[in-house]
Design a protein around this motif. Structure first.
Motif, short mmCIF file in Angstrom:
data_model
loop_
_atom_site.label_atom_id
_atom_site.label_comp_id
_atom_site.label_asym_id
_atom_site.label_seq_id
_atom_site.Cartn_x
_atom_site.Cartn_y
_atom_site.Cartn_z
N TYR A 45 44.44 69.29 71.34
CA TYR A 45 44.91 69.77 72.64
C TYR A 45 43.92 69.37 73.72
N LEU A 46 44.42 69.31 74.93
CA LEU A 46 43.64 68.96 76.11
C LEU A 46 43.07 70.22 76.73
N LYS A 47 41.76 70.20 77.02
CA LYS A 47 41.12 71.34 77.68
C LYS A 47 41.21 71.16 79.20
N GLY A 49 39.38 68.31 81.00
CA GLY A 49 39.78 66.93 80.74
C GLY A 49 39.35 66.41 79.38
N SER A 50 38.56 67.20 78.65
CA SER A 50 38.17 66.77 77.31
C SER A 50 39.29 67.08 76.33
N PHE A 51 39.22 66.43 75.18
CA PHE A 51 40.27 66.59 74.17
C PHE A 51 39.66 67.12 72.89
N LEU A 84 49.38 65.97 82.02
CA LEU A 84 48.83 65.97 80.68
C LEU A 84 48.14 64.66 80.34
N ILE A 85 48.72 63.55 80.72
CA ILE A 85 48.23 62.23 80.32
C ILE A 85 47.05 61.75 81.15
N PRO A 137 44.33 63.07 82.64
CA PRO A 137 42.97 63.42 82.25
C PRO A 137 42.53 62.76 80.94
N THR A 138 43.47 62.54 80.02
CA THR A 138 43.11 61.89 78.75
C THR A 138 42.73 60.43 78.98
N LEU A 139 43.19 59.85 80.06
CA LEU A 139 42.84 58.48 80.40
C LEU A 139 41.59 58.42 81.28
N LYS A 185 40.87 62.13 86.91
CA LYS A 185 40.98 63.54 87.29
C LYS A 185 41.76 63.64 88.59
#
Length: 110
Positions: free
Chosen positions: A63-65, A68-70, A9-10, A12-14, A17
């Motif tokens: 939410y995270l797609k 990797g986008s939010f 979860l974390i 991709p937000t950073l 990939k």
């Protein structure tokens, strides 16, 4: 196993990939790509996990797609005052949202 789910979860937000996107069958995909099912507290490939951010002057949900986008949901709020430590890309995005009139009184309307 809990740690691996958090990493998935974390990361991709950073911007990392590390893990490939989850491939869904057509029957598992929602007809509305922006619909969010209630969060069950566990990661599921078929429903996004709803995330919450709460601060002194901000309350947001999103939410995270898979790409990797939010996505930040309508009704989320943020502080209208920029801090000195605010990153340049965040200042630009804030200005863009304000110019597009997608923010009213610090609340996302879309």
């Amino acid at each position: 196993m809990y740690a691996v789910e958090n990493i998935k979860l974390i990361m991709p937000t950073l911007g990392y990939k590390v893990f490939g996107p989850v491939k869904k069958s057509m029957s598992a995909q929602s007809s509305n790509p922006h619909s969010v099912a209630p969060s069950s507290g566990t990661y599921s490939a078929n429903e996004p996990t709803l995330l919450h951010l709460a601060g002194k002057k901000a309350q947001a949900k999103g939410y995270l797609k898979d790409d990797g986008s939010f996505v930040v949901l309508k009704g989320s709020t943020f502080c209208s005052e920029e801090t000195k430590s605010c990153q340049g890309f965040l200042k630009e995005r804030r200005a863009e949202l304000l110019n597009l009139k997608q923010v009213v009184n610090g609340k996302l309307i879309q």
